[in-house]
Design a protein around this motif. Structure first.
Motif, PDB file in Angstrom:
ATOM      1  N   ARG A  10       0.847  -1.190   0.000  1.00 41.44           N
ATOM      2  CA  ARG A  10       0.000   0.000   0.000  1.00 41.44           C
ATOM      3  C   ARG A  10       0.884   1.242   0.000  1.00 41.44           C
ATOM      4  NH1 ARG A  10      -3.782  -0.128   4.775  1.00 41.44           N
ATOM      5  NH2 ARG A  10      -4.831  -1.708   3.520  1.00 41.44           N
ATOM      6  N   VAL A  11       0.616   2.167  -0.910  1.00 44.76           N
ATOM      7  CA  VAL A  11       1.529   3.289  -1.145  1.00 44.76           C
ATOM      8  C   VAL A  11       0.773   4.613  -1.180  1.00 44.76           C
ATOM      9  CG1 VAL A  11       3.098   4.359  -2.816  1.00 44.76           C
ATOM     10  CG2 VAL A  11       3.174   1.900  -2.437  1.00 44.76           C
ATOM     11  N   LYS A  12       1.363   5.641  -0.567  1.00 42.62           N
ATOM     12  CA  LYS A  12       0.914   7.026  -0.717  1.00 42.62           C
ATOM     13  C   LYS A  12       2.118   7.875  -1.099  1.00 42.62           C
ATOM     14  CE  LYS A  12      -1.258  10.976   1.493  1.00 42.62           C
ATOM     15  NZ  LYS A  12      -0.251  11.897   0.916  1.00 42.62           N
ATOM     16  N   ALA A  13       1.965   8.706  -2.129  1.00 43.24           N
ATOM     17  CA  ALA A  13       3.059   9.582  -2.527  1.00 43.24           C
ATOM     18  C   ALA A  13       3.289  10.651  -1.464  1.00 43.24           C
ATOM     19  CB  ALA A  13       2.754  10.242  -3.868  1.00 43.24           C
ATOM     20  N   GLY A  14       4.553  10.926  -1.166  1.00 40.02           N
ATOM     21  CA  GLY A  14       4.906  11.960  -0.209  1.00 40.02           C
ATOM     22  C   GLY A  14       5.520  13.164  -0.904  1.00 40.02           C
ATOM     23  N   ARG A  15       6.439  13.808  -0.226  1.00 38.01           N
ATOM     24  CA  ARG A  15       7.068  15.006  -0.770  1.00 38.01           C
ATOM     25  C   ARG A  15       7.983  14.670  -1.948  1.00 38.01           C
ATOM     26  NH1 ARG A  15      11.725  13.489  -1.119  1.00 38.01           N
ATOM     27  NH2 ARG A  15      13.049  12.908   0.636  1.00 38.01           N
ATOM     28  N   ASP A  16       8.190  15.688  -2.781  1.00 36.36           N
ATOM     29  CA  ASP A  16       9.046  15.516  -3.958  1.00 36.36           C
ATOM     30  C   ASP A  16       9.918  16.759  -4.108  1.00 36.36           C
ATOM     31  OD1 ASP A  16      10.128  14.628  -6.403  1.00 36.36           O
ATOM     32  OD2 ASP A  16       8.555  15.653  -7.529  1.00 36.36           O
ATOM     33  N   PHE A  17      11.233  16.564  -4.196  1.00 40.16           N
ATOM     34  CA  PHE A  17      12.174  17.654  -4.452  1.00 40.16           C
ATOM     35  C   PHE A  17      12.657  17.560  -5.890  1.00 40.16           C
ATOM     36  CE2 PHE A  17      13.466  16.994   0.209  1.00 40.16           C
ATOM     37  CZ  PHE A  17      12.489  17.869   0.656  1.00 40.16           C
ATOM     38  N   TYR A  18      12.806  18.713  -6.529  1.00 35.63           N
ATOM     39  CA  TYR A  18      13.321  18.755  -7.899  1.00 35.63           C
ATOM     40  C   TYR A  18      14.277  19.925  -8.041  1.00 35.63           C
ATOM     41  CZ  TYR A  18      13.506  20.032 -12.838  1.00 35.63           C
ATOM     42  OH  TYR A  18      13.954  20.387 -14.088  1.00 35.63           O
TER      43      TYR A  18
END
Length: 226
Positions: A114-122
């Motif tokens: 089971r997965v939930k997307a978290g923060r993303d740095f770019y």
């Protein structure tokens, strides 16, 4: 979710059409032929989809995806010398509501449980071409580091941990100067994450291992130049 993206895109286009009227609000701070010059900051909103990639050699695979809303902000610095081309650097911090809510024992949830997307740095760069003095068509590319919040099950115990993924991002978009200081944009981005590591609650983490996770996003943004 696609309705949200269309609504955001419509807002951007509406701002672009209102540019001539808004431009009369005050004297320009940049010359008309340098509409995309200098530091900038903005907000982002759009559609986000995570799904397994197609590399057979990946250590983690699956056949399901997760979609939702992505949101956040970006900063950048552009160099516009008055010619046709614009060069810039930029960074982003975003979050996402994308998740897969199947049984955590099921390995088909992006291959992670089971997965939930978290923060993303770019962090990356972009190159633009001015179709008009106030309309910029651009391409972008750089490094992305994302977090996935994981709930997994070994058949007996269910645990929650974090995966941190490293990869690259490429994209393209169009930016419209509204006034000398404000702008709106619409862009598509593709990201691929090829490495991951599992982070534990005590701060320890595993070595990097191979994954293949794709990300597709369509975002609208508005911002301010300083």
């Amino acid at each position: 979710m696609r309705k949200i993206v269309l609504t955001a895109a419509t807002a951007v286009l509406g701002l672009g059409m209102a540019a001539p009227a808004l431009a009369q609000d005050g004297p320009p701070t940049n010359s008309p032929d340098r509409a995309f010059n200098g530091p900038r900051a903005g907000v982002l909103l759009g559609y986000d989809k995570l799904q397994p990639g197609s590399t057979d050699g990946s250590s983690i695979r699956g056949d399901r995806g997760a979609d939702g809303l992505t949101y956040g902000g970006d900063i950048g610095y552009d160099i516009d010398n008055g010619g046709r081309f614009v060069f810039g650097v930029e960074g982003e911090v975003t979050g996402s509501t994308s998740k897969v809510t199947n049984n955590p024992v099921d390995a088909a949830a992006l291959g992670y449980g089971r997965v939930k997307a978290g923060r993303d740095f770019y962090a990356g760069a972009r190159v633009g071409y001015k179709l008009q003095p106030t309309t910029l068509l651009y391409v972008k590319g750089g490094y992305t580091n994302a977090r996935l919040d994981l709930t997994a099950n070994n058949g007996t115990v269910t645990t929650g941990q974090h995966y941190t993924l490293d990869g690259y991002r490429v994209g393209a978009g169009v930016e419209q100067a509204i006034t000398a200081r404000t702008y709106a944009k619409l862009e598509y981005r593709y990201s691929n994450y090829g490495n991951a590591r599992l982070e534990f609650a005590n701060g320890a983490n595993t070595n990097n291992f191979s994954v293949d996770t794709d990300r597709h996003q369509v975002l609208a943004g508005v911002g301010f130049r300083f």
